[in-house]
Write an enzyme that holds these catalytic residues in place. Sequence first.
Site, PDB file in Angstrom:
ATOM      1  CG  HIS A 219      -5.931   1.788   5.066  1.00  0.00           C
ATOM      2  ND1 HIS A 219      -5.552   2.771   5.952  1.00  0.00           N
ATOM      3  CD2 HIS A 219      -4.896   0.936   4.963  1.00  0.00           C
ATOM      4  CE1 HIS A 219      -4.311   2.519   6.351  1.00  0.00           C
ATOM      5  NE2 HIS A 219      -3.891   1.411   5.766  1.00  0.00           N
TER       6      HIS A 219
ATOM      7  CD  GLU B  50      -3.092   5.569   6.719  1.00  0.00           C
ATOM      8  OE1 GLU B  50      -3.009   5.550   5.483  1.00  0.00           O
ATOM      9  OE2 GLU B  50      -2.158   5.223   7.478  1.00  0.00           O
TER      10      GLU B  50
ATOM     11  CB  SER C 131       4.821  -1.187  12.603  1.00  0.00           C
ATOM     12  OG  SER C 131       4.343   0.121  12.847  1.00  0.00           O
TER      13      SER C 131
ATOM     14  CE  LYS D 117      -0.129   3.409   4.763  1.00  0.00           C
ATOM     15  NZ  LYS D 117      -0.157   3.590   6.194  1.00  0.00           N
TER      16      LYS D 117
ATOM     17  CG  ASN E 123      -1.727   1.209   1.404  1.00  0.00           C
ATOM     18  OD1 ASN E 123      -1.822   2.022   0.477  1.00  0.00           O
ATOM     19  ND2 ASN E 123      -2.333   1.388   2.573  1.00  0.00           N
TER      20      ASN E 123
ATOM     21  CD  GLU F 258      -3.510  -2.577   7.433  1.00  0.00           C
ATOM     22  OE1 GLU F 258      -2.333  -2.684   7.089  1.00  0.00           O
ATOM     23  OE2 GLU F 258      -4.241  -1.635   7.075  1.00  0.00           O
TER      24      GLU F 258
ATOM     25  N   GLY G  38       2.123   2.460  11.129  1.00  0.00           N
ATOM     26  CA  GLY G  38       3.070   3.561  11.021  1.00  0.00           C
ATOM     27  C   GLY G  38       3.654   4.025  12.345  1.00  0.00           C
TER      28      GLY G  38
HETATM   29  P1  PGA Z   1       2.700   0.630   7.775  1.00  0.00           P
HETATM   30  O1  PGA Z   1       1.248   0.754   7.125  1.00  0.00           O
HETATM   31  O2  PGA Z   1       3.298  -0.672   7.263  1.00  0.00           O
HETATM   32  O3  PGA Z   1       3.457   1.827   7.273  1.00  0.00           O
HETATM   33  O4  PGA Z   1       2.536   0.610   9.240  1.00  0.00           O
HETATM   34  C1  PGA Z   1       0.439  -0.346   6.925  1.00  0.00           C
HETATM   35  C2  PGA Z   1      -0.874   0.095   6.345  1.00  0.00           C
HETATM   36  O5  PGA Z   1      -1.312   1.218   6.603  1.00  0.00           O
HETATM   37  O6  PGA Z   1      -1.517  -0.650   5.608  1.00  0.00           O
END
Ligand code: PGA
Length: 236
Positions: free
Chosen positions: A90, A92, A197, A10, A8, A155, A161
């Site tokens: 997601h 976000e 992460s 983003k 992803n 997740e 993150g």
């Molecule tokens: P990250 O994000 O690996 O940067 O923690 C994962 C995600 O948001 O799918």
Amino acid sequence: MPKLIVANYKMNGSKKLYATIIKKINKLKVMDTKIVLCPPFVYLDEFRLKNRFVSLGCQDITNEDNSKSTGQISPKMLLEFQVEYVIVGHSERRKLGEKDEQINEKVKICLNNGLQPIICVGEEKKSDKLDSVLFQVEQAIKNTPKNIIPIIAYEPVWAIGTGKLPEVSRINRMSKKIRTKITDLGYQNCILLYGGSINSNNFKEIMLSQIDGLLLGGVSLRIDEFIKIVKGIDDD
Ligand code: PGA
């Protein structure tokens, strides 16, 4: 079953960065791993993938059923760019106000158009009850055909993150709960991913848990590290 690794990207990257990534990805040799790359919509056309182990995905889709939707992207458009997978729900996007009902509409729009949704679920805080995640799963796949094999990405929001990782035992507990929920709802099986992460130092530990693959955020942009993870999983 091959392991599934989803990148992803983003709201990151540039034409230049993706050119480098695609070049390396097209040369990548794996035996038993499926890779899905999800760039921002505007870069989809850059992703001319020439690797049978790699498919194209994206990060969202419309939940509207008509063309009067300024700024939205329809399934038809995605299919024109050979998109096969769509990340839906997601955290976000949930943070921007996306609700379970819209996520369910998006899942159904994907399925009705031959796109495979990757449904993201996860608790907000580490102290939250894991059962709240089961509600998200149930709502997301409500009224979908029972013969599909849903792809669910667990997740934990607090792990995205942040550099914080859940213990393998926590992922295993969640995995068991989600798989039981899926069968209780009448589906045969699901493909369960973990995301949050992950990097090249910790992926092996996480892969010891009862999961079928990973959803990678930040590390996807660091292509050499991403490839190290893919190869490490493929070699196991
Ligand atoms: P990250 O994000 O690996 O940067 O923690 C994962 C995600 O948001 O799918």
